[in-house]
Write a protein that holds these residues in place. Structure first.
Motif, short mmCIF file in Angstrom:
data_model
loop_
_atom_site.label_atom_id
_atom_site.label_comp_id
_atom_site.label_asym_id
_atom_site.label_seq_id
_atom_site.Cartn_x
_atom_site.Cartn_y
_atom_site.Cartn_z
N ARG A 9 0.96 -1.16 -0.02
CA ARG A 9 -0.15 -0.06 -0.03
C ARG A 9 0.95 1.22 -0.18
N GLY A 10 0.64 2.30 -1.05
CA GLY A 10 1.50 3.36 -1.08
C GLY A 10 0.44 4.61 -1.17
N VAL A 11 1.18 5.95 -1.14
CA VAL A 11 0.62 7.10 -0.93
C VAL A 11 1.43 8.11 -1.70
N ALA A 12 0.76 8.59 -2.93
CA ALA A 12 1.35 9.49 -3.87
C ALA A 12 1.30 10.75 -3.59
N PHE A 13 2.33 11.30 -3.16
CA PHE A 13 2.42 13.02 -2.80
C PHE A 13 2.85 13.70 -4.00
N GLY A 14 2.29 14.93 -4.46
CA GLY A 14 2.60 15.64 -5.39
C GLY A 14 1.57 16.79 -5.91
N ASP A 15 1.94 17.40 -7.01
CA ASP A 15 1.09 18.40 -7.60
C ASP A 15 0.47 17.98 -8.69
N SER A 16 0.11 19.08 -9.61
CA SER A 16 -0.93 18.69 -10.57
C SER A 16 -0.48 17.41 -11.43
N ILE A 17 0.85 17.14 -11.51
CA ILE A 17 1.28 16.06 -12.36
C ILE A 17 0.85 14.84 -11.75
N THR A 18 0.96 14.86 -10.29
CA THR A 18 0.27 13.73 -9.67
C THR A 18 -1.25 13.63 -9.66
N VAL A 55 4.96 20.29 3.28
CA VAL A 55 5.41 20.48 4.70
C VAL A 55 4.24 20.42 5.76
N TYR A 56 3.00 21.26 4.97
CA TYR A 56 1.86 21.45 6.03
C TYR A 56 1.10 20.10 6.16
N LEU A 57 1.01 19.39 4.93
CA LEU A 57 0.60 18.04 4.93
C LEU A 57 1.08 17.29 5.88
N VAL A 58 2.40 17.00 6.21
CA VAL A 58 3.19 16.05 6.84
C VAL A 58 2.76 16.83 8.66
N ASP A 59 2.63 17.88 8.71
CA ASP A 59 2.48 18.49 10.04
C ASP A 59 1.06 17.93 10.54
N ALA A 60 0.08 18.03 9.75
CA ALA A 60 -1.30 17.41 9.65
C ALA A 60 -1.41 15.98 10.18
N ILE A 61 -0.53 15.30 9.20
CA ILE A 61 -0.42 13.90 9.28
C ILE A 61 -0.21 13.50 10.76
N ILE A 62 1.05 14.30 11.18
CA ILE A 62 1.39 13.94 12.79
C ILE A 62 0.75 14.34 14.01
N SER A 63 0.05 15.61 13.65
CA SER A 63 -0.77 16.52 14.81
C SER A 63 -2.10 15.76 14.64
N GLY A 64 -2.65 15.44 13.51
CA GLY A 64 -4.24 15.26 13.34
C GLY A 64 -4.98 16.49 13.35
N ASN A 129 15.92 22.06 -0.39
CA ASN A 129 16.66 21.23 0.65
C ASN A 129 16.19 20.99 2.04
N GLY A 130 15.76 22.12 2.56
CA GLY A 130 15.18 22.20 3.92
C GLY A 130 13.92 21.29 4.09
N ALA A 131 13.00 21.51 2.96
CA ALA A 131 11.77 20.82 2.99
C ALA A 131 11.90 19.37 2.79
N ILE A 132 12.90 18.96 1.94
CA ILE A 132 13.06 17.72 1.59
C ILE A 132 13.44 17.10 3.11
N ASN A 133 14.42 17.76 3.83
CA ASN A 133 14.93 17.19 4.99
C ASN A 133 13.86 16.92 6.14
N TYR A 134 13.14 18.10 6.03
CA TYR A 134 12.12 18.04 7.16
C TYR A 134 11.22 16.92 6.73
N VAL A 135 10.51 16.83 5.70
CA VAL A 135 9.49 15.72 5.24
C VAL A 135 10.00 14.29 5.43
N VAL A 136 11.18 14.15 5.02
CA VAL A 136 11.75 12.86 5.16
C VAL A 136 12.20 12.48 6.70
N GLU A 137 12.62 13.35 7.35
CA GLU A 137 13.05 13.31 8.88
C GLU A 137 11.79 12.95 9.77
#
Length: 212
Positions: A9-18, A55-64, A129-137
């Motif tokens: 099971r996977g989740v595809a994050f992205g912009d209009s191309i996704t 980055v905001y999607l990740v915040d919501a995933i973690i915080s609910g 770069n900072g956004a990639i690091n934040y999301v991955v971490e």
């Protein structure tokens, strides 16, 4: 079929191309949560699209806490609300992998505003770069079982949206975080000679581009 993601099971994050891709019909366990016009990096909160950056999607995933994102999505379209509802329904404890495929819009921000690429080890979410690091971490700290796949932004022709530096940085980040990277910028075969045959407008894949 029979690949290393078969039955996963996977989740595809992205912009209009996704968001505009049709693969969700063929791969029902690959959940499309793309939002057109959005970025991976933080770009303020002045517009609904900015509020739906990854980055905001990740915040919501973690915080609910989905309140701001619900308002943002509903102010754009029912398609945005439906995508957000799909994301809200995901239990990431039961997700095997995610794909991160941004850059088409981030490229304009990086090209036109200073200091938005960021150092490789940046912690500033307003940089690429900072956004990639934040999301991955953040994802791996909370869900270390999830396999993250990074997809570089593709070549595009629009002025001020040069994606190659972002693709280069994502390859570096994949090496730093020991994550697989699909370098679509170099491996899709999209260039100034083929862009008309593979995209609708120099950015968004047509049917042929989507298949590739």
């Amino acid at each position: 079929n029979d690949g290393n993601l078969s039955g996963k099971r996977g989740v595809a994050f992205g912009d209009s191309i996704t968001m505009g891709a049709t693969y969700t019909n063929d791969y029902p366990n690959y959940i499309n949560v793309g939002f057109s016009g959005t970025r991976l990096l933080e770009n303020g909160t002045d517009t609904p699209h900015a509020q739906l950056s990854m980055v905001y999607l990740v915040d919501a995933i973690i915080s609910g806490d989905w309140a701001v994102l619900e308002t943002a999505a509903s102010s754009v379209s029912t398609e945005f609300t439906e995508a957000l509802n799909r994301l809200k329904s995901v239990d990431f404890n039961n997700i095997d992998f995610i794909t991160i495929f941004y850059g088409a819009n981030d490229a304009g921000t990086v090209a036109t505003l200073s200091n938005r690429m960021g150092a490789v080890d940046s912690e500033a979410r307003r940089t690429w770069n900072g956004a990639i690091n934040y999301v991955v971490e953040t994802i791996l700290t909370n869900y270390p079982h999830i396999q993250i796949y990074l997809l570089t932004p593709m070549y595009r022709t629009t002025e001020n949206y040069i994606t190659e530096p972002l693709a280069d940085a994502m390859v570096v980040q994949g090496n730093r975080w020991k994550l697989p990277v699909l370098d679509l910028h170099r491996e899709m075969g999209l260039n100034h000679l083929t862009v008309g045959a593979l995209t609708r407008d120099g950015t968004h894949p047509n049917d042929v581009g989507n298949k590739r």
